[in-house]
Design a protein around this motif. Structure first.
Motif, PDB file in Angstrom:
ATOM      1  N   SER A  96     -31.347  -8.386  -2.935  1.00 18.02           N
ATOM      2  CA  SER A  96     -30.137  -8.908  -2.293  1.00 18.02           C
ATOM      3  C   SER A  96     -29.237  -9.658  -3.269  1.00 18.02           C
ATOM      4  CB  SER A  96     -30.524  -9.848  -1.150  1.00 18.02           C
ATOM      5  OG  SER A  96     -31.270 -10.957  -1.636  1.00 18.02           O
ATOM      6  N   ALA A  97     -29.630  -9.699  -4.542  1.00 16.49           N
ATOM      7  CA  ALA A  97     -28.856 -10.450  -5.526  1.00 16.49           C
ATOM      8  C   ALA A  97     -27.599  -9.686  -5.927  1.00 16.49           C
ATOM      9  CB  ALA A  97     -29.707 -10.715  -6.761  1.00 16.49           C
ATOM     10  N   PRO A  98     -26.516 -10.390  -6.225  1.00 20.97           N
ATOM     11  CA  PRO A  98     -25.295  -9.726  -6.689  1.00 20.97           C
ATOM     12  C   PRO A  98     -25.485  -9.123  -8.076  1.00 20.97           C
ATOM     13  CG  PRO A  98     -25.079 -12.107  -6.885  1.00 20.97           C
ATOM     14  CD  PRO A  98     -26.362 -11.856  -6.150  1.00 20.97           C
ATOM     15  N   THR A  99     -24.666  -8.135  -8.385  1.00 21.91           N
ATOM     16  CA  THR A  99     -24.723  -7.514  -9.713  1.00 21.91           C
ATOM     17  C   THR A  99     -24.185  -8.497 -10.754  1.00 21.91           C
ATOM     18  OG1 THR A  99     -24.377  -5.333  -8.745  1.00 21.91           O
ATOM     19  CG2 THR A  99     -23.957  -5.571 -11.115  1.00 21.91           C
ATOM     20  N   PRO A 100     -24.929  -8.745 -11.823  1.00 21.37           N
ATOM     21  CA  PRO A 100     -24.453  -9.695 -12.840  1.00 21.37           C
ATOM     22  C   PRO A 100     -23.148  -9.231 -13.472  1.00 21.37           C
ATOM     23  CG  PRO A 100     -26.786  -9.203 -13.137  1.00 21.37           C
ATOM     24  CD  PRO A 100     -26.278  -8.223 -12.130  1.00 21.37           C
ATOM     25  N   GLY A 101     -22.267 -10.193 -13.702  1.00 17.29           N
ATOM     26  CA  GLY A 101     -21.019  -9.909 -14.382  1.00 17.29           C
ATOM     27  C   GLY A 101     -21.066 -10.358 -15.828  1.00 17.29           C
ATOM     28  N   THR A 102     -19.958 -10.170 -16.517  1.00 14.28           N
ATOM     29  CA  THR A 102     -19.895 -10.537 -17.935  1.00 14.28           C
ATOM     30  C   THR A 102     -20.164 -12.026 -18.138  1.00 14.28           C
ATOM     31  OG1 THR A 102     -18.273  -8.781 -18.324  1.00 14.28           O
ATOM     32  CG2 THR A 102     -18.437 -10.526 -19.992  1.00 14.28           C
ATOM     33  N   THR A 103     -19.580 -12.868 -17.256  1.00  8.19           N
ATOM     34  CA  THR A 103     -19.802 -14.315 -17.366  1.00  8.19           C
ATOM     35  C   THR A 103     -21.273 -14.661 -17.191  1.00  8.19           C
ATOM     36  OG1 THR A 103     -17.577 -14.769 -16.542  1.00  8.19           O
ATOM     37  CG2 THR A 103     -19.178 -16.565 -16.427  1.00  8.19           C
ATOM     38  N   ASP A 104     -21.929 -13.975 -16.254  1.00  6.11           N
ATOM     39  CA  ASP A 104     -23.357 -14.231 -16.031  1.00  6.11           C
ATOM     40  C   ASP A 104     -24.171 -13.918 -17.283  1.00  6.11           C
ATOM     41  OD1 ASP A 104     -23.003 -14.975 -13.330  1.00  6.11           O
ATOM     42  OD2 ASP A 104     -22.986 -12.877 -12.715  1.00  6.11           O
ATOM     43  N   TRP A 105     -23.868 -12.809 -17.932  1.00  7.85           N
ATOM     44  CA  TRP A 105     -24.617 -12.435 -19.138  1.00  7.85           C
ATOM     45  C   TRP A 105     -24.372 -13.431 -20.269  1.00  7.85           C
ATOM     46  CZ3 TRP A 105     -28.533  -9.217 -19.156  1.00  7.85           C
ATOM     47  CH2 TRP A 105     -28.614  -8.218 -18.171  1.00  7.85           C
ATOM     48  N   LEU A 106     -23.138 -13.902 -20.381  1.00  3.20           N
ATOM     49  CA  LEU A 106     -22.841 -14.898 -21.405  1.00  3.20           C
ATOM     50  C   LEU A 106     -23.598 -16.199 -21.139  1.00  3.20           C
ATOM     51  CD1 LEU A 106     -18.988 -14.346 -21.875  1.00  3.20           C
ATOM     52  CD2 LEU A 106     -20.810 -13.751 -23.492  1.00  3.20           C
ATOM     53  N   ARG A 107     -23.642 -16.602 -19.879  1.00  6.60           N
ATOM     54  CA  ARG A 107     -24.383 -17.818 -19.533  1.00  6.60           C
ATOM     55  C   ARG A 107     -25.872 -17.650 -19.804  1.00  6.60           C
ATOM     56  NH1 ARG A 107     -21.208 -19.081 -13.781  1.00  6.60           N
ATOM     57  NH2 ARG A 107     -19.383 -20.093 -14.750  1.00  6.60           N
TER      58      ARG A 107
ATOM     59  N   ALA B  27     -30.164 -21.953 -14.492  1.00  4.71           N
ATOM     60  CA  ALA B  27     -30.107 -20.548 -14.068  1.00  4.71           C
ATOM     61  C   ALA B  27     -30.288 -20.429 -12.566  1.00  4.71           C
ATOM     62  CB  ALA B  27     -31.177 -19.747 -14.804  1.00  4.71           C
ATOM     63  N   VAL B  28     -31.155 -21.261 -11.997  1.00  4.11           N
ATOM     64  CA  VAL B  28     -31.352 -21.261 -10.544  1.00  4.11           C
ATOM     65  C   VAL B  28     -30.030 -21.521  -9.824  1.00  4.11           C
ATOM     66  CG1 VAL B  28     -32.446 -22.511  -8.635  1.00  4.11           C
ATOM     67  CG2 VAL B  28     -33.772 -21.941 -10.678  1.00  4.11           C
ATOM     68  N   LEU B  29     -29.223 -22.415 -10.390  1.00  5.00           N
ATOM     69  CA  LEU B  29     -27.993 -22.836  -9.720  1.00  5.00           C
ATOM     70  C   LEU B  29     -26.817 -21.901  -9.946  1.00  5.00           C
ATOM     71  CD1 LEU B  29     -28.141 -26.679 -10.478  1.00  5.00           C
ATOM     72  CD2 LEU B  29     -28.817 -25.511  -8.368  1.00  5.00           C
ATOM     73  N   VAL B  30     -26.752 -21.229 -11.101  1.00  3.31           N
ATOM     74  CA  VAL B  30     -25.514 -20.501 -11.418  1.00  3.31           C
ATOM     75  C   VAL B  30     -25.699 -19.017 -11.712  1.00  3.31           C
ATOM     76  CG1 VAL B  30     -24.494 -22.619 -12.333  1.00  3.31           C
ATOM     77  CG2 VAL B  30     -25.597 -21.026 -13.907  1.00  3.31           C
ATOM     78  N   LEU B  31     -26.920 -18.522 -11.873  1.00  2.00           N
ATOM     79  CA  LEU B  31     -27.117 -17.115 -12.215  1.00  2.00           C
ATOM     80  C   LEU B  31     -27.719 -16.335 -11.052  1.00  2.00           C
ATOM     81  CD1 LEU B  31     -28.567 -17.204 -15.859  1.00  2.00           C
ATOM     82  CD2 LEU B  31     -26.203 -16.887 -15.123  1.00  2.00           C
ATOM     83  N   PRO B  32     -27.484 -15.022 -10.994  1.00  3.82           N
ATOM     84  CA  PRO B  32     -28.186 -14.178 -10.018  1.00  3.82           C
ATOM     85  C   PRO B  32     -29.693 -14.232 -10.245  1.00  3.82           C
ATOM     86  CG  PRO B  32     -26.350 -12.978 -11.015  1.00  3.82           C
ATOM     87  CD  PRO B  32     -26.521 -14.241 -11.804  1.00  3.82           C
ATOM     88  N   VAL B  33     -30.445 -13.970  -9.190  1.00  7.66           N
ATOM     89  CA  VAL B  33     -31.909 -14.071  -9.275  1.00  7.66           C
ATOM     90  C   VAL B  33     -32.467 -13.172 -10.361  1.00  7.66           C
ATOM     91  CG1 VAL B  33     -34.043 -13.551  -8.039  1.00  7.66           C
ATOM     92  CG2 VAL B  33     -32.229 -14.821  -6.903  1.00  7.66           C
TER      93      VAL B  33
END
Length: 432
Positions: free
Chosen positions: A51-62, A103-109
């Motif tokens: 159910s997690a959203p698809t990671p975006g570019t910002t997520d990968w950078l983080r 990561a728990v707070l700002v990244l997809p699972v």
């Protein structure tokens, strides 16, 4: 947390092949708990990932920033962690929450799980703990992060970059809730496994000491700060690397100080630690014109236990008695090991009658113990009903200095033993 079990097993690498893991030679209750808990955790992580959203570019950078910070932190503190790990007698707090909780707070699972596995794999290569311990604690950690992260997102956090002062209070509450879930799930998993891993678990061994839990709370708090920096000012995350390294060093120094005042077998204060704390307590009581009691507790026939079953069995008896003393005393009471099979208690604001009542209660509780252990031939044995003699000295009735109180309590112990052992004896009144 991540919390890891205590004991020598965590220091020895084990076989990689699951069929050869020592896990399968553990008690059935322990094996059942580990297997069921792992299956539940894996199912929970899989559902959260679907159910997690698809990671975006910002997520990968983080993710890259967090992984880089964690890697530098781990490599710069590897020697400190090895020393800390070798001295730990309870759960080990490894400070990874500084990097994982953001990561728990700002990244997809999915990315959070990837970070946990990558970071903990580095820790495992350094610590070389048994593979089944690593797998269990890693899966538990992933499950805790998945639950906390999904709950945080389900409650609808606001955009941190555009928060008002009032809205920030709600966001802070959501972070606290996520932290509570993150910590609680790990506590249930790892604490449950530790409780089932041996015959006589202690509260300290399962939950850790107050200092352990404070350390974990601070690490998680630093993780929340890292999350805010990651969103508002990403390059500043590098500052947290220096903070984490310094924090690791401070944790080692604090542990060294605690070890210097602690008895390695029981975890109680040693005579140095007890004398320092008891001296401060006596000075407070003296200024307040109050009373206090010193109890000397001596296990009866303890040499027979060592001679019959072996010294490791004797150590198990000492550990269980130490646990009784912790649970039977108040937070303000000061408990220590005098040496051998003798223990010392200082009870503030306690007169002779209250001290006698406390001593009788402790003596009776020790006599009710049933201690499962292994004798010197490797056979399972149960030691039932160890007894203790207790001597009591009260300030100012029996003495006015700490050394004199200790000597008076010690003399009272010998009087109790002469009276037949398994008894409580009050010191003789001080002379004029």
């Amino acid at each position: 947390m991540p919390r890891h079990g205590a004991g020598p097993e965590r220091r020895r690498p084990g076989p990689i092949n699951p069929l050869r893991w020592k896990l399968w030679r553990r008690p059935p209750a322990f094996i059942g708990f580990v297997v069921v808990a792992e299956l539940v955790a894996l199912a929970g992580v899989a559902l959260a990932a679907m159910s997690a959203p698809t990671p975006g570019t910002t997520d990968w950078l983080r993710l890259g920033l967090l992984f880089a910070g964690a890697t530098v932190h781990i490599q710069l503190t590897r020697r400190q962690e090895e020393r800390r790990r070798s001295r730990m007698r309870s759960v080990l707090i490894d400070l990874n929450a500084v990097w994982v909780f953001p990561a728990v707070l700002v990244l997809p699972v999915t990315l959070t799980v990837a970070l946990i596995v990558a970071v903990r794999a580095q820790r495992w290569l350094i610590a070389r703990r048994p593979a089944h311990n690593f797998v269990f604690s890693t899966v538990a950690h992933c499950f805790a992060a998945a639950l906390a992260g999904n709950l945080h997102r389900a409650l609808g956090p606001s955009d941190w970059e555009s928060l008002t002062a009032a809205a920030s209070l709600r966001e802070f509450a959501l972070i606290l809730l996520a932290a509570a879930v993150y910590e609680s799930v790990q506590l249930v998993y790892v604490g449950g496994a530790i409780a089932l891993s041996g015959p006589s678990p202690t509260r300290r061994g399962v939950f850790g000491s107050t200092a352990d839990n404070l350390l974990e709370a601070i690490a998680t708090g630093l993780g929340a700060v890292t999350a805010v920096l990651l969103v508002a000012l990403p390059p500043a995350v590098l500052i947290m690397t220096a903070v984490a390294v310094v924090f690791n060093r401070l944790a080692e120094i604090e542990q060294l100080q605690a070890d210097a005042a602690s008895d390695p077998k029981t975890g109680l204060r040693n005579m140095r630690g007890w004398s320092e704390a008891a001296g401060r307590a006596l000075r407070r009581v003296r200024r307040a014109d109050g009373v206090l009691a010193v109890l000397m507790i001596d296990l009866d026939h303890f040499k027979d236990v060592n001679d019959t079953y072996g010294h490791p069995a004797g150590d198990d008896v000492l550990t269980r008695v130490a646990g009784v003393l912790r649970e039977a005393t108040r937070p303000a009471d000061i408990v220590g090991r005098f040496g051998g099979e003798e223990f010392l208690l200082l009870l503030p604001d306690t007169d002779a009658d209250a001290a006698r009542h406390a001593a009788e209660r402790i003596r009776a509780t020790i006599a009710e113990l049933h201690i499962d252990t292994t004798d010197k031939r490797g056979s399972h044995v149960a030691i039932a009903g160890p007894t203790a003699s207790v001597g009591i000295a009260v300030y100012p009735d029996h003495a006015t200095t700490l050394d004199d109180l200790t000597q008076a309590a010690d003399a009272a112990v010998y009087a109790a033993k002469e009276a037949g052992r398994d008894a409580v004896h009050l010191a003789e009144p001080a002379g004029p």
